[in-house]
Design a protein around this motif. Structure first.
Motif, PDB file in Angstrom:
ATOM      1  N   GLU A  84       0.849  -1.175   0.000  1.00 53.78           N
ATOM      2  CA  GLU A  84       0.000   0.000   0.000  1.00 53.78           C
ATOM      3  C   GLU A  84       0.893   1.236   0.000  1.00 53.78           C
ATOM      4  OE1 GLU A  84      -2.788   0.013   3.165  1.00 53.78           O
ATOM      5  OE2 GLU A  84      -3.690  -1.906   2.616  1.00 53.78           O
ATOM      6  N   GLY A  85       0.483   2.248  -0.748  1.00 51.38           N
ATOM      7  CA  GLY A  85       1.274   3.470  -0.792  1.00 51.38           C
ATOM      8  C   GLY A  85       2.311   3.435  -1.894  1.00 51.38           C
ATOM      9  N   GLU A  86       3.182   4.415  -1.852  1.00 52.23           N
ATOM     10  CA  GLU A  86       4.180   4.580  -2.902  1.00 52.23           C
ATOM     11  C   GLU A  86       5.377   3.667  -2.664  1.00 52.23           C
ATOM     12  OE1 GLU A  86       3.894   6.299  -5.605  1.00 52.23           O
ATOM     13  OE2 GLU A  86       1.944   7.163  -5.058  1.00 52.23           O
ATOM     14  N   PRO A  87       5.864   2.996  -3.701  1.00 51.85           N
ATOM     15  CA  PRO A  87       7.041   2.141  -3.547  1.00 51.85           C
ATOM     16  C   PRO A  87       8.316   2.963  -3.478  1.00 51.85           C
ATOM     17  CG  PRO A  87       6.301   2.133  -5.817  1.00 51.85           C
ATOM     18  CD  PRO A  87       5.289   2.932  -5.053  1.00 51.85           C
ATOM     19  N   ASP A  88       9.283   2.479  -2.686  1.00 49.35           N
ATOM     20  CA  ASP A  88      10.595   3.113  -2.650  1.00 49.35           C
ATOM     21  C   ASP A  88      11.594   2.236  -3.405  1.00 49.35           C
ATOM     22  OD1 ASP A  88      11.010   0.991  -0.985  1.00 49.35           O
ATOM     23  OD2 ASP A  88      11.308   2.182   0.823  1.00 49.35           O
ATOM     24  N   ILE A  92      11.121  -1.562  -5.068  1.00 45.99           N
ATOM     25  CA  ILE A  92      11.164  -1.695  -6.526  1.00 45.99           C
ATOM     26  C   ILE A  92      12.213  -2.730  -6.931  1.00 45.99           C
ATOM     27  CG2 ILE A  92      11.764  -0.483  -8.657  1.00 45.99           C
ATOM     28  CD1 ILE A  92      10.557   2.049  -7.356  1.00 45.99           C
ATOM     29  N   GLU A  93      13.356  -2.696  -6.277  1.00 48.34           N
ATOM     30  CA  GLU A  93      14.403  -3.680  -6.580  1.00 48.34           C
ATOM     31  C   GLU A  93      13.939  -5.086  -6.231  1.00 48.34           C
ATOM     32  OE1 GLU A  93      18.064  -5.270  -7.821  1.00 48.34           O
ATOM     33  OE2 GLU A  93      16.984  -3.423  -8.268  1.00 48.34           O
ATOM     34  N   LEU A  94      13.240  -5.240  -5.103  1.00 48.12           N
ATOM     35  CA  LEU A  94      12.712  -6.549  -4.735  1.00 48.12           C
ATOM     36  C   LEU A  94      11.743  -7.059  -5.807  1.00 48.12           C
ATOM     37  CD1 LEU A  94      12.283  -8.915  -2.807  1.00 48.12           C
ATOM     38  CD2 LEU A  94      10.520  -7.556  -1.665  1.00 48.12           C
ATOM     39  N   ALA A  95      10.887  -6.192  -6.306  1.00 40.96           N
ATOM     40  CA  ALA A  95       9.943  -6.601  -7.349  1.00 40.96           C
ATOM     41  C   ALA A  95      10.672  -7.045  -8.602  1.00 40.96           C
ATOM     42  CB  ALA A  95       8.980  -5.457  -7.662  1.00 40.96           C
ATOM     43  N   ARG A  96      11.709  -6.333  -8.982  1.00 40.39           N
ATOM     44  CA  ARG A  96      12.469  -6.720 -10.172  1.00 40.39           C
ATOM     45  C   ARG A  96      13.161  -8.065  -9.978  1.00 40.39           C
ATOM     46  NH1 ARG A  96      14.907  -0.625 -11.122  1.00 40.39           N
ATOM     47  NH2 ARG A  96      13.108   0.180 -12.297  1.00 40.39           N
ATOM     48  N   GLU A 113      -0.507  -2.574  -7.951  1.00 40.33           N
ATOM     49  CA  GLU A 113      -0.413  -1.827  -9.207  1.00 40.33           C
ATOM     50  C   GLU A 113       0.746  -0.829  -9.227  1.00 40.33           C
ATOM     51  OE1 GLU A 113      -3.538   0.396 -12.182  1.00 40.33           O
ATOM     52  OE2 GLU A 113      -3.868   0.539 -10.033  1.00 40.33           O
ATOM     53  N   ARG A 114       0.883  -0.024  -8.181  1.00 40.44           N
ATOM     54  CA  ARG A 114       1.931   0.989  -8.184  1.00 40.44           C
ATOM     55  C   ARG A 114       3.315   0.362  -8.182  1.00 40.44           C
ATOM     56  NH1 ARG A 114      -0.406   5.335  -3.721  1.00 40.44           N
ATOM     57  NH2 ARG A 114      -2.179   6.079  -4.963  1.00 40.44           N
ATOM     58  N   LEU A 115       3.475  -0.728  -7.454  1.00 43.23           N
ATOM     59  CA  LEU A 115       4.767  -1.395  -7.409  1.00 43.23           C
ATOM     60  C   LEU A 115       5.097  -2.022  -8.752  1.00 43.23           C
ATOM     61  CD1 LEU A 115       7.232  -2.324  -5.819  1.00 43.23           C
ATOM     62  CD2 LEU A 115       5.900  -4.299  -5.037  1.00 43.23           C
ATOM     63  N   ALA A 116       4.121  -2.674  -9.370  1.00 47.90           N
ATOM     64  CA  ALA A 116       4.351  -3.284 -10.678  1.00 47.90           C
ATOM     65  C   ALA A 116       4.742  -2.232 -11.704  1.00 47.90           C
ATOM     66  CB  ALA A 116       3.097  -4.025 -11.130  1.00 47.90           C
ATOM     67  N   LEU A 117       4.063  -1.102 -11.690  1.00 51.44           N
ATOM     68  CA  LEU A 117       4.365  -0.040 -12.637  1.00 51.44           C
ATOM     69  C   LEU A 117       5.760   0.521 -12.397  1.00 51.44           C
ATOM     70  CD1 LEU A 117       3.372   1.835 -14.913  1.00 51.44           C
ATOM     71  CD2 LEU A 117       2.516   3.368 -13.143  1.00 51.44           C
ATOM     72  N   ALA A 118       6.104   0.769 -11.116  1.00 51.29           N
ATOM     73  CA  ALA A 118       7.413   1.334 -10.803  1.00 51.29           C
ATOM     74  C   ALA A 118       8.537   0.377 -11.166  1.00 51.29           C
ATOM     75  CB  ALA A 118       7.483   1.689  -9.321  1.00 51.29           C
ATOM     76  N   ALA A 119       8.314  -0.923 -10.966  1.00 53.71           N
ATOM     77  CA  ALA A 119       9.359  -1.902 -11.266  1.00 53.71           C
ATOM     78  C   ALA A 119       9.523  -2.094 -12.767  1.00 53.71           C
ATOM     79  CB  ALA A 119       9.034  -3.233 -10.594  1.00 53.71           C
ATOM     80  N   ALA A 122       8.203  -6.888 -17.001  1.00 54.16           N
ATOM     81  CA  ALA A 122       7.250  -7.532 -17.899  1.00 54.16           C
ATOM     82  C   ALA A 122       6.772  -8.864 -17.348  1.00 54.16           C
ATOM     83  CB  ALA A 122       7.885  -7.736 -19.269  1.00 54.16           C
ATOM     84  N   ASP A 123       7.508  -9.414 -16.385  1.00 54.68           N
ATOM     85  CA  ASP A 123       7.129 -10.700 -15.790  1.00 54.68           C
ATOM     86  C   ASP A 123       6.056 -10.537 -14.722  1.00 54.68           C
ATOM     87  OD1 ASP A 123       9.447 -12.127 -17.096  1.00 54.68           O
ATOM     88  OD2 ASP A 123      10.527 -10.680 -15.860  1.00 54.68           O
ATOM     89  N   CYS A 124       5.667  -9.308 -14.417  1.00 58.13           N
ATOM     90  CA  CYS A 124       4.762  -9.041 -13.299  1.00 58.13           C
ATOM     91  C   CYS A 124       3.384  -8.644 -13.809  1.00 58.13           C
ATOM     92  CB  CYS A 124       5.348  -7.917 -12.441  1.00 58.13           C
ATOM     93  SG  CYS A 124       4.296  -7.425 -11.077  1.00 58.13           S
ATOM     94  N   ALA A 125       2.350  -9.242 -13.230  1.00 62.15           N
ATOM     95  CA  ALA A 125       0.983  -8.817 -13.499  1.00 62.15           C
ATOM     96  C   ALA A 125       0.553  -7.839 -12.419  1.00 62.15           C
ATOM     97  CB  ALA A 125       0.040 -10.018 -13.531  1.00 62.15           C
TER      98      ALA A 125
END
Length: 252
Positions: A84-88, A92-96, A113-119, A122-125
């Motif tokens: 929840e909230g803005e990713p730091d 973002i690195e963890l998501a990648r 959604e915000r984390l996927a967009l920031a990261a 393409a492997d993330c839905a």
């Protein structure tokens, strides 16, 4: 469309009886470590990992290793990063890292959604919330920022039960319990209406000098959301089981 029932540990047995795959809301990153909730850690399904606290994540690589070690131990087929909230930067690195490892292992990967967009992985839905108080759900899904992330999106369906005092310019309502909703509907709702734009049921009433609109979901409205998502090419949906337990088994 594949339906996952998002379930805390105490609801997992009931969710499993529906026959749907479970997204296990059993994990969180806290103080740099991966923690499993008491009673959690059943086998199979997806791991849902909460990384809401800014202090939760110190070393993204160590966190990714811990996540996939648990996936192997519990036979999970994928990972959901819940934020929840803005990713730091660390999240973002963890998501990648999680996306890359999930791809290498042939596992599924979803993120808020915000984390996927920031990261930008393409492997993330990207999980797109369906709870709206205005506008059009179809437009929201078509124009979701997460649609730019490899074009992959998934529905995030919580069960709406909200009472809005009009006007409600910020779209903020009062969350109703099931009992509150039943009481209001019994007094004010002879025939419920259905909003095709929101894919949600509603009724209106007046209390003293204020007008209210109540939005709420049931089996019919959730099925409508699933149908819309499928028509738009989304191949997965997450339904919060504790709020849908009385009809989840009938979602097929």
């Amino acid at each position: 469309m594949e339906i996952f029932l998002a379930s805390p540990p105490e609801w997992a047995s009931a969710a499993a009886r529906t026959g749907f795959e479970i997204a296990r809301m059993d994990y969180k990153l806290q103080d740099g470590s991966l923690w499993r909730a008491s009673g959690g850690g059943g086998r199979g399904g997806l791991m849902v990992c909460d990384i809401a606290s800014r202090a939760a994540l110190r070393d993204p690589r160590a966190a990714a290793r811990a996540i996939f070690a648990e996936c192997v131990a519990r036979d999970y087929g994928g990972v959901v990063l819940d934020l929840e909230g803005e990713p730091d930067g660390t999240r973002i690195e963890l998501a990648r890292l999680t996306g890359a490892e999930a791809r290498n292992r042939g596992m599924r990967f979803f993120a808020s959604e915000r984390l996927a967009l920031a990261a930008g992985a393409a492997d993330c839905a990207a999980l797109v919330p369906t709870a709206l108080s205005g506008g059009s759900l179809e437009t929201r899904l078509r124009e979701a920022p997460g649609a730019a992330v490899g074009g992959r999106r998934a529905l995030e369906i919580d069960i709406v039960r909200e009472d809005f005092t009009l006007p409600a310019p910020r779209g903020e309502g009062r969350t109703l319990s099931a009992g509150d909703l039943a009481s209001l509907a019994g007094r004010h709702c002879r025939t419920p209406c259905f909003s095709r734009e929101l894919c949600c049921n509603y009724f209106t009433y007046r209390s003293r000098t204020a007008r209210h609109i109540v939005l709420y979901d049931d089996l019919t409205s959730v099925r409508a959301k699933l149908s819309l998502g499928a028509r738009l090419g989304l191949d997965a949906a997450f339904v919060f089981f504790p709020h849908a337990s009385d009809f989840a088994a009938n979602l097929r």
